[in-house]
Motif scaffolding. Structure first.
Motif, PDB file in Angstrom:
ATOM      1  N   ASP A 644       0.880  -1.171   0.000  1.00  0.00           N
ATOM      2  CA  ASP A 644       0.000   0.000   0.000  1.00  0.00           C
ATOM      3  C   ASP A 644       0.918   1.222   0.000  1.00  0.00           C
ATOM      4  N   ASN A 645       0.984   1.917  -1.133  1.00  0.00           N
ATOM      5  CA  ASN A 645       1.956   3.014  -1.263  1.00  0.00           C
ATOM      6  C   ASN A 645       1.350   4.396  -1.044  1.00  0.00           C
ATOM      7  N   TRP A 646       0.075   4.443  -0.643  1.00  0.00           N
ATOM      8  CA  TRP A 646      -0.596   5.738  -0.546  1.00  0.00           C
ATOM      9  C   TRP A 646      -0.601   6.393   0.840  1.00  0.00           C
ATOM     10  N   PRO A 647      -0.432   5.669   1.968  1.00  0.00           N
ATOM     11  CA  PRO A 647      -0.510   6.350   3.259  1.00  0.00           C
ATOM     12  C   PRO A 647       0.523   7.466   3.460  1.00  0.00           C
ATOM     13  N   GLN A 648       1.743   7.317   2.938  1.00  0.00           N
ATOM     14  CA  GLN A 648       2.757   8.349   3.152  1.00  0.00           C
ATOM     15  C   GLN A 648       2.362   9.701   2.548  1.00  0.00           C
ATOM     16  N   PRO A 649       2.091   9.784   1.251  1.00  0.00           N
ATOM     17  CA  PRO A 649       1.704  11.088   0.703  1.00  0.00           C
ATOM     18  C   PRO A 649       0.408  11.618   1.310  1.00  0.00           C
ATOM     19  N   VAL A 650      -0.537  10.731   1.585  1.00  0.00           N
ATOM     20  CA  VAL A 650      -1.810  11.176   2.149  1.00  0.00           C
ATOM     21  C   VAL A 650      -1.628  11.671   3.586  1.00  0.00           C
ATOM     22  N   ALA A 651      -0.642  11.123   4.304  1.00  0.00           N
ATOM     23  CA  ALA A 651      -0.354  11.622   5.653  1.00  0.00           C
ATOM     24  C   ALA A 651       0.101  13.081   5.598  1.00  0.00           C
ATOM     25  N   HIS A 652       0.837  13.440   4.568  1.00  0.00           N
ATOM     26  CA  HIS A 652       1.227  14.847   4.412  1.00  0.00           C
ATOM     27  C   HIS A 652      -0.006  15.713   4.161  1.00  0.00           C
ATOM     28  N   TYR A 653      -0.948  15.196   3.372  1.00  0.00           N
ATOM     29  CA  TYR A 653      -2.194  15.944   3.161  1.00  0.00           C
ATOM     30  C   TYR A 653      -2.935  16.115   4.480  1.00  0.00           C
ATOM     31  N   GLU A 654      -3.024  15.041   5.274  1.00  0.00           N
ATOM     32  CA  GLU A 654      -3.728  15.115   6.560  1.00  0.00           C
ATOM     33  C   GLU A 654      -3.047  16.102   7.503  1.00  0.00           C
ATOM     34  N   LYS A 655      -1.724  16.144   7.480  1.00  0.00           N
ATOM     35  CA  LYS A 655      -1.018  17.130   8.309  1.00  0.00           C
ATOM     36  C   LYS A 655      -1.335  18.549   7.838  1.00  0.00           C
ATOM     37  N   ALA A 656      -1.461  18.724   6.519  1.00  0.00           N
ATOM     38  CA  ALA A 656      -1.826  20.042   5.985  1.00  0.00           C
ATOM     39  C   ALA A 656      -3.184  20.469   6.517  1.00  0.00           C
ATOM     40  N   VAL A 657      -4.138  19.526   6.577  1.00  0.00           N
ATOM     41  CA  VAL A 657      -5.467  19.853   7.104  1.00  0.00           C
ATOM     42  C   VAL A 657      -5.372  20.212   8.584  1.00  0.00           C
ATOM     43  N   CYS A 658      -4.525  19.499   9.329  1.00  0.00           N
ATOM     44  CA  CYS A 658      -4.340  19.822  10.745  1.00  0.00           C
ATOM     45  C   CYS A 658      -3.820  21.248  10.910  1.00  0.00           C
ATOM     46  N   PHE A 659      -2.853  21.633  10.104  1.00  0.00           N
ATOM     47  CA  PHE A 659      -2.318  22.997  10.187  1.00  0.00           C
ATOM     48  C   PHE A 659      -3.383  24.030   9.798  1.00  0.00           C
ATOM     49  N   TRP A 660      -4.188  23.700   8.795  1.00  0.00           N
ATOM     50  CA  TRP A 660      -5.272  24.598   8.376  1.00  0.00           C
ATOM     51  C   TRP A 660      -6.246  24.840   9.537  1.00  0.00           C
ATOM     52  N   GLN A 661      -6.598  23.766  10.223  1.00  0.00           N
ATOM     53  CA  GLN A 661      -7.528  23.904  11.344  1.00  0.00           C
ATOM     54  C   GLN A 661      -6.873  24.619  12.527  1.00  0.00           C
ATOM     55  N   GLU A 662      -5.595  24.353  12.772  1.00  0.00           N
ATOM     56  CA  GLU A 662      -4.880  25.049  13.846  1.00  0.00           C
ATOM     57  C   GLU A 662      -4.800  26.550  13.579  1.00  0.00           C
ATOM     58  N   ALA A 663      -4.629  26.904  12.300  1.00  0.00           N
ATOM     59  CA  ALA A 663      -4.509  28.322  11.937  1.00  0.00           C
ATOM     60  C   ALA A 663      -5.831  29.056  12.060  1.00  0.00           C
ATOM     61  N   GLY A 664      -6.925  28.311  12.052  1.00  0.00           N
ATOM     62  CA  GLY A 664      -8.241  28.948  12.113  1.00  0.00           C
ATOM     63  C   GLY A 664      -8.846  29.176  10.750  1.00  0.00           C
ATOM     64  N   GLY A 665      -8.330  28.466   9.747  1.00  0.00           N
ATOM     65  CA  GLY A 665      -8.885  28.588   8.400  1.00  0.00           C
ATOM     66  C   GLY A 665      -8.423  29.844   7.689  1.00  0.00           C
ATOM     67  N   ARG A 666      -9.179  30.237   6.678  1.00  0.00           N
ATOM     68  CA  ARG A 666      -8.827  31.407   5.866  1.00  0.00           C
ATOM     69  C   ARG A 666      -8.755  32.663   6.743  1.00  0.00           C
ATOM     70  N   GLY A 667      -7.675  33.395   6.569  1.00  0.00           N
ATOM     71  CA  GLY A 667      -7.486  34.592   7.377  1.00  0.00           C
ATOM     72  C   GLY A 667      -6.846  34.311   8.721  1.00  0.00           C
ATOM     73  N   GLY A 668      -6.446  33.052   8.957  1.00  0.00           N
ATOM     74  CA  GLY A 668      -5.846  32.679  10.230  1.00  0.00           C
ATOM     75  C   GLY A 668      -4.359  32.990  10.282  1.00  0.00           C
ATOM     76  N   ASP A 669      -3.695  32.367  11.246  1.00  0.00           N
ATOM     77  CA  ASP A 669      -2.267  32.621  11.468  1.00  0.00           C
ATOM     78  C   ASP A 669      -1.455  32.306  10.213  1.00  0.00           C
ATOM     79  N   LYS A 670      -0.740  33.310   9.713  1.00  0.00           N
ATOM     80  CA  LYS A 670      -0.032  33.186   8.434  1.00  0.00           C
ATOM     81  C   LYS A 670       1.070  32.125   8.487  1.00  0.00           C
ATOM     82  N   ALA A 671       1.839  32.091   9.588  1.00  0.00           N
ATOM     83  CA  ALA A 671       2.935  31.130   9.695  1.00  0.00           C
ATOM     84  C   ALA A 671       2.411  29.691   9.662  1.00  0.00           C
ATOM     85  N   THR A 672       1.293  29.450  10.339  1.00  0.00           N
ATOM     86  CA  THR A 672       0.716  28.098  10.351  1.00  0.00           C
ATOM     87  C   THR A 672       0.143  27.741   8.983  1.00  0.00           C
ATOM     88  N   LEU A 673      -0.463  28.710   8.298  1.00  0.00           N
ATOM     89  CA  LEU A 673      -0.970  28.465   6.940  1.00  0.00           C
ATOM     90  C   LEU A 673       0.172  28.149   5.987  1.00  0.00           C
TER      91      LEU A 673
END
Length: 714
Positions: A644-673
């Motif tokens: 199964d070769n897909w969990p690694q790249p998809v884990a990076h996508y999931e981390k991106a979503v975590c950072f998006w939510q941590e930043a507060g979405g659009r207009g959130g913390d620029k460094a986290t975005l």
């Protein structure tokens, strides 16, 4: 046929003695459109009966209104069911509609005194629109065809429809500009000052540059120089995994596609801006305040529908097919397309507005609802619910609107209510709609962990739909794997029964995969499920165990991830999903876990991290993804059997979503975005992996959202 652009050379001279046909045409068109609208209420026979009654050019056999109405019926059946026989019938009906529309347009131009006289559009524009609508629907059916050559012919038809619609839109733009009703004048000034004026200005679309005088001859066999499917042999053989070699596309030739037609980046940017401005105008202006002429309103709503659909379709073409679009010299603008579709929904009482409503709801409840990194404006919930309410009142008998309501309930994490909604009311007379509703209900059963209901639902899908029997058998078998695991320690007899069912349905999969094609490629899920079955057969032999005991991390929860099911679960359902995922690492239930291959451990951790994210446990989700998925490198993963070769790249996508939510979405913390952007970039530059196009659409939407937030590529 003659070049269509030349037919719109100017207005015909007015006549003092217009024919009865011209005088009666508005009422005849209204009648035909009202009859066709019954299609959107699941009243197919009534629609065809009423279309057959009239004697006007919009009713008579083999004329535009009736031909297009009947063709639309088959088109809906084709795109809802993907059945080859229905697609062939739809293609034949659409070809009739194209021929009929062309003939009536030609007659109107030859003798303008018999044609409808419009203050806005050229003579025969209503027939040109029917022609473009037919070409657009024909293109969609062709792209869904299993033949690569037919698919490419479909893209070429998109180009032809694009050009016809552009000329109609230009006429409307000129009229509105003269009436001071749009921003077209300011758009033109901006374009002139930047030296980037194009035919697309103010039209709401990104059109090709002007072509030669013979570019739009209708003789497809002369214009389209067949691409040999043999040239794509390597793509077809390997299936849908990553981008095809660019040299494959260089073998294609289109008679009308010249290398010089592709707009440079600076012009594309300007064109995109103008497209968005015009689309804003279309959504802002209620055209019913401009004219009350039913023919003009038909042309306006139909143009908005077709342009909106074109923009949306082209914007969603996977990157691996971008070379095809570059050959045809156009691309899509999602935002402009959505705005034009919203504009067309103002005419929801006729077939154009109803179709626009269905497409708008389907896009937001389907493609957009799958995404995680979105701004609030990307899913205008109140506006969508209001549109759905209006459509349900106008077309109360159609299950298409019930299906959209169920999807909305699912998006609100009300899965039980979604299932109840789909179980209510009489069945649709369209078996394709019934099959789609059953598929949606079965997915909801999967998210609810109602495994027996889910398995039975997908087995029933086999008898109702021909699209992907392999996938249906796979999910059914996976459900019985879960039931086996749940009963293994408490009810051995029941467990043995479930094990036999799992073995039966999972081993049905290979016999039902590899036959369907999309643009000559094997379906992505077919490739995926075939590899999984091969992996488990290999493990059963290597471990000397029963097949059902060789199955790895919960295949049901894995499927749930790919269908964005975790997003639809409430907290209790997410916690139960974590319990099913944790079965694999419980040594009392699965003593082989410590010796498990690293790809299975990475998969288990990815699913766990995703559930934690949806539960709002962002730090825990990030830690799980980092230490239990990304700790393995791809060399270790690829060393596994049938990896199964897909969990690694998809884990990076999931981390991106975590950072998006941590930043507060659009207009959130620029460094986290920016951290979010960096994780997305890793996925964007990853090598090909399984189901990468499905994940890639999420990544593309996320990138667009970040761009709107002012976050550039790292």
């Amino acid at each position: 046929m003659k070049r269509f652009g030349g037919m719109f050379g100017g207005k015909a001279a007015s006549s003092n003695s217009r024919s009865l046909t011209a005088l009666d045409e508005p009422a005849a068109l209204q009648e035909a459109m009202a009859a066709a609208a019954h299609i959107m209420n699941d009243e197919i026979e009534r629609a065809e009966s009423e279309l057959a009654k009239g004697t006007s050019p919009f009713h008579k056999a083999r004329i535009p209104g009736e031909a297009l109405g009947r063709a639309t019926t088959f088109f809906l059946r084709a795109v809802l069911g993907f059945e080859k026989e229905i697609m062939e019938q739809a293609s034949a009906r659409l070809a009739e509609a194209e021929e009929s529309a062309y003939e009536h347009q030609r007659r109107a131009i030859r003798d303008p005194s018999t044609a409808h006289q419009s203050a806005i559009y050229p003579i025969g524009a209503e027939y040109a629109l029917v022609l473009a609508e037919s070409q657009l629907m024909s293109a969609v059916v062709a792209v869904l065809n299993e033949s690569l050559t037919e698919s490419l012919r479909g893209f070429y038809k998109l180009r032809k429809a694009f050009t016809t619609l552009h000329e109609i839109s230009e006429a409307e733009k000129r009229y509105l500009q003269a009436q001071g009703k749009s921003y077209a004048s300011s758009v033109a000034s901006t374009a002139a000052s930047t030296g980037s004026r194009t035919p697309a200005e103010g039209s709401g679309v990104l059109t090709p540059d002007p072509l030669g005088k013979d570019d739009f001859d209708d003789a497809d066999d002369d214009d389209f120089l067949d691409a040999q499917e043999a040239a794509f042999g390597s793509m077809a053989a390997t299936g849908y995994e990553g981008q095809p070699a660019s040299s494959d596309f260089e073998k294609l030739k289109f008679g009308a596609a010249k290398a010089g037609n592709s707009a440079p980046p600076s012009r594309r940017s300007s064109m995109s801006s103008m497209s968005e401005t015009a689309a804003n105008d279309a959504d802002r202006i209620d055209f019913r305040t401009i004219t009350s002429d039913p023919v003009d309103l038909f042309i306006h709503s139909g143009t908005a529908l077709c342009f909106g659909l074109l923009q949306l379709m082209l914007s969603m073409v996977p990157p691996s097919f971008s070379k095809v679009l570059s050959i045809l010299s156009f691309r899509g603008d999602r935002a402009a397309g959505i705005r034009m579709l919203w504009s067309a929904t103002k005419f929801k009482h006729d077939i154009n507005g109803a179709m626009a409503g269905l497409i708008t709801l389907g896009f937001h409840n389907g493609a957009m609802a799958f995404n995680d990194i979105l701004s609030k404006t990307d899913l205008p919930e109140a506006r969508l619910k209001n549109l759905l309410s209006e459509m349900r009142q106008l077309y109360p008998k159609s299950k298409l609107w019930v299906l959209e309501e169920a999807r909305m309930l699912g998006a609100d994490r009300q899965l039980e209510s979604a299932v109840q909604k789909l179980e209510q009311g009489p069945p649709s007379p369209l078996k394709q709609v019934e099959a789609l509703a059953l598929f949606e209900k079965s997915l909801s059963y999967m998210y609810l962990h109602r495994y027996e209901d889910c398995a039975k639902g997908f087995i029933e899908c086999v008898g109702k739909n021909n699209w992907s029997h392999g996938l249906y058998y796979y999910i059914s078998g996976a459900c019985y794997v879960e039931l086996y695991r749940m009963c293994k320690g408490s009810d051995p007899a029941k467990a043995a029964e479930y094990a036999a069912m799992a073995d039966k349905y999972l081993h049905e999969v290979p016999a039902h995969t590899g036959k369907k094609r999309f643009m000559a490629r094997q379906l992505p899920f077919d490739i995926f499920v075939n590899r999984k079955i091969a992996k488990w057969n290999h493990r059963a032999k290597t471990l000397d165990c029963a097949f059902v005991d060789a199955v790895g991390v919960s295949p049901v929860e894995e499927m749930t991830y790919f269908w964005s099911g975790f997003k639809r679960m409430n907290d209790d359902q997410l916690r139960y999903a974590l319990k099913r995922i944790a079965w694999s690492e419980d040594l009392s239930l699965n003593p082989r876990w410590e010796q498990e291959a690293v790809d299975e451990k990475a998969l288990q951790a990815l699913l766990k991290g995703t559930c934690l994210r949806f539960l709002g446990q962002i730090p825990e989700a990030k830690a799980t993804l980092t230490t239990d998925v990304l700790a393995y490198d791809m060399v270790q993963i690829k060393a596994c059997d049938h990896a199964d070769n897909w969990p690694q790249p998809v884990a990076h996508y999931e981390k991106a979503v975590c950072f998006w939510q941590e930043a507060g979405g659009r207009g959130g913390d620029k460094a986290t975005l920016e951290k979010c952007s960096a994780e997305l970039a890793l996925v964007e530059h990853w090598e090909a992996f399984e189901l990468d196009t499905r994940v890639g659409m999420k990544v593309a939407t996320a990138r667009l959202t970040l761009k709107k937030s002012g976050v550039a590529l790292p």
